[in-house]
Enzyme design. Structure first.
Site: not given
Length: 466
Positions: A182, A390, A443
């Site tokens: 991320s 994601d 994600h």
């Protein structure tokens, strides 16, 4: 008598020196944890390192030794994204040895179990709470006054590393990797570059940096903003709306080129407003406990905005939702007996939150592509991986910026397997850059597919095909 006073003065100075040293870097072994029966079945330490004496910035960390051969296994610094999300997120929900028992909260302390899917089985990992104000890291400056950003966070993480290795010189020869996911996509390449520069400059201690890996990484504002093509590919929006948005936005979704573009993006957002953005196949539980404000041009939830985090006991998600695990973590880490077990310093952090929105953080880096080019052309291997479901940082966008490097393909696109099943797809480029997808992951890829992700990591760090 004068000699006695002199001796007492010297002892006082010595004690003061020891106190200062203790406050600068401390580490204690964690032998047991509330909610987990018996002694820890792995070796874990927690500690603080002071990275700024002026404002008393102390970064807290969890260090888990490899359960195999810690004296020679890889050592990994794992940087959780956010920014300002605690390293405990990665320890308890992604790659670490702990997991919460998924039971409805009944007023007692949430239970833990020893996860069979853990990177720490074959690697030592440092989970860092960074920047200050994240997790149990703290500063003498209040969060309302304390300001930080990408560069300051990386600078202090580098100071942390140098001090950590000074106190753990037995790990200087271990293969060292920097990793994260991320917003770690910003931290990792910047910090790896700083470490590589230190190696070239002969900075002590010289680290044995062997590469880095990042997942679904925030990288470049243009390529990260590829949600509209992703939604079209997933059949969440129809051909007409996709074409209209593509034409009016001129292929750029990080900015709104025209009023028509903005209007079409509003339509797209309305169409996917009930989709879980982190993993589009999972329940979207946000509305259950956090009603969504109406969409408007003036007040619109960005396509690139992360899902709300479970950061308060007043926002309780349904037990069927992934966020319930975050809620259990909130309850567990705000227990005094847990804090005592983790050796948390008294009166430094009030309420622990997983991702601290109160940190005054400035996102200064708009692209890290040049950092990736710099590192890989200097000989540092890189693994860029992507959970393919994601929508926050879509796979196509990540692969898109990799292609701009114009590296030749060494190993063409192919499936990779886990227990004879396709776990994703991968391609290897020159300069030891590998791109891989993880099938059906979201994600934070290891959170959704821990077995496959950990297998991929271990094969890659040992230079084995996966």
């Amino acid at each position: 008598m004068a000699a006695l006073y002199l001796l007492l003065a010297l002892l006082s100075l010595l004690c003061h020196s020891l106190v200062v040293q203790h406050s600068s870097a401390t580490e204690e072994k964690v032998t047991a944890l509330p909610g987990l029966d018996g002694e820890l079945p792995f070796e874990m330490y927690t500690g603080y390192i002071t990275v700024n004496q002026t404002t008393d910035n102390n970064l807290f960390y969890y260090f888990v030794k490899s359960e195999s051969k810690p004296e020679e296994d890889p050592l990994i610094l794992w940087l959780t994204g956010g920014p300002a999300c605690s390293g405990f997120t990665s320890l308890a929900y992604e790659i670490g040895p702990l997991r919460f028992e998924w039971k409805e909260y009944n007023g007692t302390l949430p239970g833990l179990y020893y996860s069979p899917f853990r990177l720490t089985k074959n690697a030592s990992v440092i989970f860092l709470d960074s920047p200050s104000g994240t997790g149990f890291s703290y500063s003498s400056v209040s969060l309302t006054e304390y300001k930080t950003g990408d560069y300051k966070t990386v600078r202090e993480a580098y100071i942390f590393l140098m001090k950590w290795f000074e106190n753990h010189q037995e790990f200087l020869s271990n293969p060292f990797f920097i990793a994260g996911d991320s917003y770690g996509g910003v931290f990792v390449p910047l910090l790896a570059t700083r470490v590589a520069d230190g190696i070239d400059n002969g900075t002590e201690p010289v680290l044995n940096l062997k590469g880095y890996f990042v997942g679904n990484p925030v990288t470049d504002k243009i390529y990260d903003a590829t949600q509209v093509p992703f939604y079209h590919a997933m059949s969440f929006i129809d051909e007409g709306l996709y074409k209209a948005a593509e034409e009016s936005c001129r292929g750029r979704y990080d900015i709104y080129a025209t009023e028509e573009c903005e209007a079409h993006i509003d339509e797209v957002e309305e169409m996917v407003s009930d989709i879980n953005k982190s993993q589009v196949l999972e329940f979207d539980c946000g509305d259950t406990w956090a009603p969504r404000p109406p969409l408007s041009s003036a007040r619109r939830r960005s396509l690139r905005e992360s899902q709300a985090h479970i950061d308060s006991a007043t926002t309780i998600p349904p037990i069927a939702c992934r966020g319930y695990g975050y809620y259990l973590g909130y309850l567990w880490l705000n227990s005094e007996i847990v804090r005592d077990a983790l050796h948390i310093r008294k009166d430094t952090v009030g309420e622990w939150v997983r991702c601290n929105a109160a940190v005054n953080y400035t996102k200064e880096v708009t692209s890290t592509i040049l950092y990736h080019r710099n590192l890989t052309t200097r000989g540092y291997p890189a693994l860029i991986y992507s959970g393919d479901h994601d929508s926050l940082i879509p796979t196509a966008g990540t692969h898109g910026w990799i292609k701009t490097l114009n590296y030749s393909v060494v190993d063409p696109w192919r499936p990779w397997f886990f227990y004879s099943q396709v776990a994703g797809f991968t391609v290897k480029y020159e300069n030891n850059l590998t791109f891989a997808t993880v099938k059906a992951a979201g994600h934070t890829t290891p959170e959704y597919k821990p077995r496959e992700s950990i297998s991929m990591f271990l094969h890659w760090v040992h230079k084995q095909p996966f």
